[in-house]
Design an enzyme around this catalytic site. Structure first.
Site, PDB file in Angstrom:
ATOM      1  N   ASN A   1     -27.978  -4.877 -24.735  1.00  0.00           N
ATOM      2  CA  ASN A   1     -28.064  -3.930 -23.626  1.00  0.00           C
ATOM      3  C   ASN A   1     -29.219  -4.349 -22.727  1.00  0.00           C
ATOM      4  O   ASN A   1     -30.294  -4.705 -23.227  1.00  0.00           O
ATOM      5  CB  ASN A   1     -28.294  -2.521 -24.162  1.00  0.00           C
ATOM      6  CG  ASN A   1     -27.154  -2.065 -25.060  1.00  0.00           C
ATOM      7  OD1 ASN A   1     -26.000  -2.396 -24.814  1.00  0.00           O
ATOM      8  ND2 ASN A   1     -27.476  -1.326 -26.093  1.00  0.00           N
TER       9      ASN A   1
ATOM     10  N   GLY B   1     -27.774   0.448 -20.703  1.00  0.00           N
ATOM     11  CA  GLY B   1     -27.950   1.221 -21.936  1.00  0.00           C
ATOM     12  C   GLY B   1     -29.146   0.791 -22.779  1.00  0.00           C
ATOM     13  O   GLY B   1     -29.223   1.129 -23.957  1.00  0.00           O
TER      14      GLY B   1
ATOM     15  N   HIS C   1     -28.141  -6.836 -30.871  1.00  0.00           N
ATOM     16  CA  HIS C   1     -27.515  -6.052 -31.928  1.00  0.00           C
ATOM     17  C   HIS C   1     -26.443  -6.927 -32.579  1.00  0.00           C
ATOM     18  O   HIS C   1     -25.615  -7.522 -31.865  1.00  0.00           O
ATOM     19  CB  HIS C   1     -26.787  -4.833 -31.359  1.00  0.00           C
ATOM     20  CG  HIS C   1     -27.663  -3.810 -30.689  1.00  0.00           C
ATOM     21  ND1 HIS C   1     -28.061  -2.646 -31.307  1.00  0.00           N
ATOM     22  CD2 HIS C   1     -28.192  -3.775 -29.447  1.00  0.00           C
ATOM     23  CE1 HIS C   1     -28.802  -1.928 -30.469  1.00  0.00           C
ATOM     24  NE2 HIS C   1     -28.892  -2.586 -29.327  1.00  0.00           N
TER      25      HIS C   1
ATOM     26  N   HIS D   1     -37.897  -4.473 -25.400  1.00  0.00           N
ATOM     27  CA  HIS D   1     -38.257  -5.758 -26.018  1.00  0.00           C
ATOM     28  C   HIS D   1     -36.899  -6.363 -26.350  1.00  0.00           C
ATOM     29  O   HIS D   1     -36.120  -5.759 -27.115  1.00  0.00           O
ATOM     30  CB  HIS D   1     -39.121  -5.515 -27.263  1.00  0.00           C
ATOM     31  CG  HIS D   1     -39.536  -6.770 -27.991  1.00  0.00           C
ATOM     32  ND1 HIS D   1     -40.853  -7.027 -28.329  1.00  0.00           N
ATOM     33  CD2 HIS D   1     -38.809  -7.807 -28.474  1.00  0.00           C
ATOM     34  CE1 HIS D   1     -40.918  -8.184 -28.983  1.00  0.00           C
ATOM     35  NE2 HIS D   1     -39.690  -8.677 -29.083  1.00  0.00           N
TER      36      HIS D   1
ATOM     37  N   HIS E   1     -42.939 -11.130 -26.758  1.00  0.00           N
ATOM     38  CA  HIS E   1     -42.523  -9.926 -26.032  1.00  0.00           C
ATOM     39  C   HIS E   1     -41.889 -10.315 -24.701  1.00  0.00           C
ATOM     40  O   HIS E   1     -42.573 -10.646 -23.741  1.00  0.00           O
ATOM     41  CB  HIS E   1     -43.696  -8.974 -25.793  1.00  0.00           C
ATOM     42  CG  HIS E   1     -43.273  -7.748 -25.037  1.00  0.00           C
ATOM     43  ND1 HIS E   1     -42.729  -6.643 -25.654  1.00  0.00           N
ATOM     44  CD2 HIS E   1     -43.252  -7.486 -23.706  1.00  0.00           C
ATOM     45  CE1 HIS E   1     -42.415  -5.746 -24.732  1.00  0.00           C
ATOM     46  NE2 HIS E   1     -42.727  -6.237 -23.540  1.00  0.00           N
TER      47      HIS E   1
ATOM     48  N   CYS F   1     -45.490  -1.601 -27.344  1.00  0.00           N
ATOM     49  CA  CYS F   1     -44.059  -1.850 -27.558  1.00  0.00           C
ATOM     50  C   CYS F   1     -43.675  -1.583 -29.017  1.00  0.00           C
ATOM     51  O   CYS F   1     -44.298  -2.115 -29.938  1.00  0.00           O
ATOM     52  CB  CYS F   1     -43.747  -3.299 -27.182  1.00  0.00           C
ATOM     53  SG  CYS F   1     -42.126  -3.855 -27.703  1.00  0.00           S
TER      54      CYS F   1
ATOM     55  N   HIS G   1     -33.568  -7.651 -27.539  1.00  0.00           N
ATOM     56  CA  HIS G   1     -32.975  -7.624 -28.882  1.00  0.00           C
ATOM     57  C   HIS G   1     -31.476  -7.802 -28.804  1.00  0.00           C
ATOM     58  O   HIS G   1     -30.836  -7.375 -27.851  1.00  0.00           O
ATOM     59  CB  HIS G   1     -33.332  -6.340 -29.631  1.00  0.00           C
ATOM     60  CG  HIS G   1     -33.002  -5.080 -28.892  1.00  0.00           C
ATOM     61  ND1 HIS G   1     -33.806  -4.587 -27.886  1.00  0.00           N
ATOM     62  CD2 HIS G   1     -31.964  -4.222 -29.014  1.00  0.00           C
ATOM     63  CE1 HIS G   1     -33.264  -3.471 -27.417  1.00  0.00           C
ATOM     64  NE2 HIS G   1     -32.142  -3.237 -28.076  1.00  0.00           N
TER      65      HIS G   1
ATOM     66  N   CYS H   1     -42.756  -4.822 -30.891  1.00  0.00           N
ATOM     67  CA  CYS H   1     -43.962  -5.620 -31.189  1.00  0.00           C
ATOM     68  C   CYS H   1     -44.695  -5.024 -32.385  1.00  0.00           C
ATOM     69  O   CYS H   1     -45.202  -5.764 -33.236  1.00  0.00           O
ATOM     70  CB  CYS H   1     -44.882  -5.694 -29.973  1.00  0.00           C
ATOM     71  SG  CYS H   1     -44.336  -6.852 -28.699  1.00  0.00           S
TER      72      CYS H   1
HETATM   73  P1  AMP Z   1     -31.036  -0.401 -27.163  1.00  0.00           P
HETATM   74  O1  AMP Z   1     -30.411   0.880 -26.728  1.00  0.00           O
HETATM   75  O2  AMP Z   1     -30.131  -1.577 -27.009  1.00  0.00           O
HETATM   76  O3  AMP Z   1     -32.394  -0.585 -26.522  1.00  0.00           O
HETATM   77  O4  AMP Z   1     -31.216  -0.281 -28.731  1.00  0.00           O
HETATM   78  C1  AMP Z   1     -32.396   0.103 -29.369  1.00  0.00           C
HETATM   79  C2  AMP Z   1     -32.043   0.189 -30.834  1.00  0.00           C
HETATM   80  O5  AMP Z   1     -33.242   0.257 -31.564  1.00  0.00           O
HETATM   81  C3  AMP Z   1     -31.214   1.420 -31.204  1.00  0.00           C
HETATM   82  O6  AMP Z   1     -29.983   1.009 -31.809  1.00  0.00           O
HETATM   83  C4  AMP Z   1     -32.109   2.168 -32.185  1.00  0.00           C
HETATM   84  O7  AMP Z   1     -31.404   2.784 -33.233  1.00  0.00           O
HETATM   85  C5  AMP Z   1     -33.023   1.055 -32.697  1.00  0.00           C
HETATM   86  N1  AMP Z   1     -34.310   1.513 -33.186  1.00  0.00           N
HETATM   87  C6  AMP Z   1     -35.180   2.362 -32.578  1.00  0.00           C
HETATM   88  N2  AMP Z   1     -36.277   2.520 -33.328  1.00  0.00           N
HETATM   89  C7  AMP Z   1     -36.119   1.756 -34.441  1.00  0.00           C
HETATM   90  C8  AMP Z   1     -36.924   1.499 -35.602  1.00  0.00           C
HETATM   91  N3  AMP Z   1     -38.116   2.066 -35.789  1.00  0.00           N
HETATM   92  N4  AMP Z   1     -36.418   0.652 -36.541  1.00  0.00           N
HETATM   93  C9  AMP Z   1     -35.213   0.078 -36.379  1.00  0.00           C
HETATM   94  N5  AMP Z   1     -34.428   0.272 -35.305  1.00  0.00           N
HETATM   95  C10 AMP Z   1     -34.861   1.100 -34.342  1.00  0.00           C
HETATM   96 ZN    ZN Z   2     -42.495  -6.109 -27.620  1.00  0.00          ZN
END
Ligand code: AMP
Ligand code: ZN
Length: 112
Positions: free
Chosen positions: A92, A98, A107, A103, A48, A6, A105, A9
């Site tokens: 999302n 989307g 925003h 994992h 996770h 992940c 999160h 992670c």
């Molecule tokens: P989601 O579409 O809600 O799964 O959002 C995933 C988010 O993770 C996106 O806004 C990406 O820009 C962000 N993302 C992907 N890789 C990284 C990374 N290495 N560091 C920080 N953010 C990331």
């Molecule tokens: Zn994870």
């Protein structure tokens, strides 16, 4: 309770670099690599959990802790105070929601 495959992670473990916003025993927050807003960071549980779809009442304390941190971190990161300022909190969930990184999160997005 980490998934070795992940992305988030690996970020929490420090195996992939990130710009840290906040960390405690249960939560890690870091700047989104591709921001959609002038201020855009992600808040994740260190545990996770793939998405909101897996959340059960047992996760209530963790979810409460995580969400209660968001207003404090948003202001620290430069979001202007409510009601003139503010921010959006978005989670999302699943392909049709989307979600790209599986994992859980949150925003947090704001700024002019
Ligand atoms: P989601 O579409 O809600 O799964 O959002 C995933 C988010 O993770 C996106 O806004 C990406 O820009 C962000 N993302 C992907 N890789 C990284 C990374 N290495 N560091 C920080 N953010 C990331
Ligand atoms: Zn994870």
């Amino acid at each position: 309770m980490q998934d070795p495959n992940c992305l988030f992670c690996k970020i929490i473990a420090g195996k992939i670099p990130s710009k840290k916003v906040y960390e405690d025993e249960h939560v890690y927050a870091f700047h989104d690599i591709a921001p959609w807003a002038p201020i855009h960071f992600l808040m994740v549980p260190k545990l996770h959990i793939p998405s909101m779809a897996q959340i059960t009442p047992e996760n209530s304390a963790l979810m409460g802790h995580l969400l209660a941190l968001a207003p404090k971190l948003a202001l620290e990161q430069g979001c202007r105070p409510y009601p003139e300022g503010g921010y959006r909190i978005v989670t999302n969930t699943g392909a049709e929601g989307g979600q790209e990184v599986h994992h859980l999160h949150f925003h947090v997005m704001g700024g002019p």
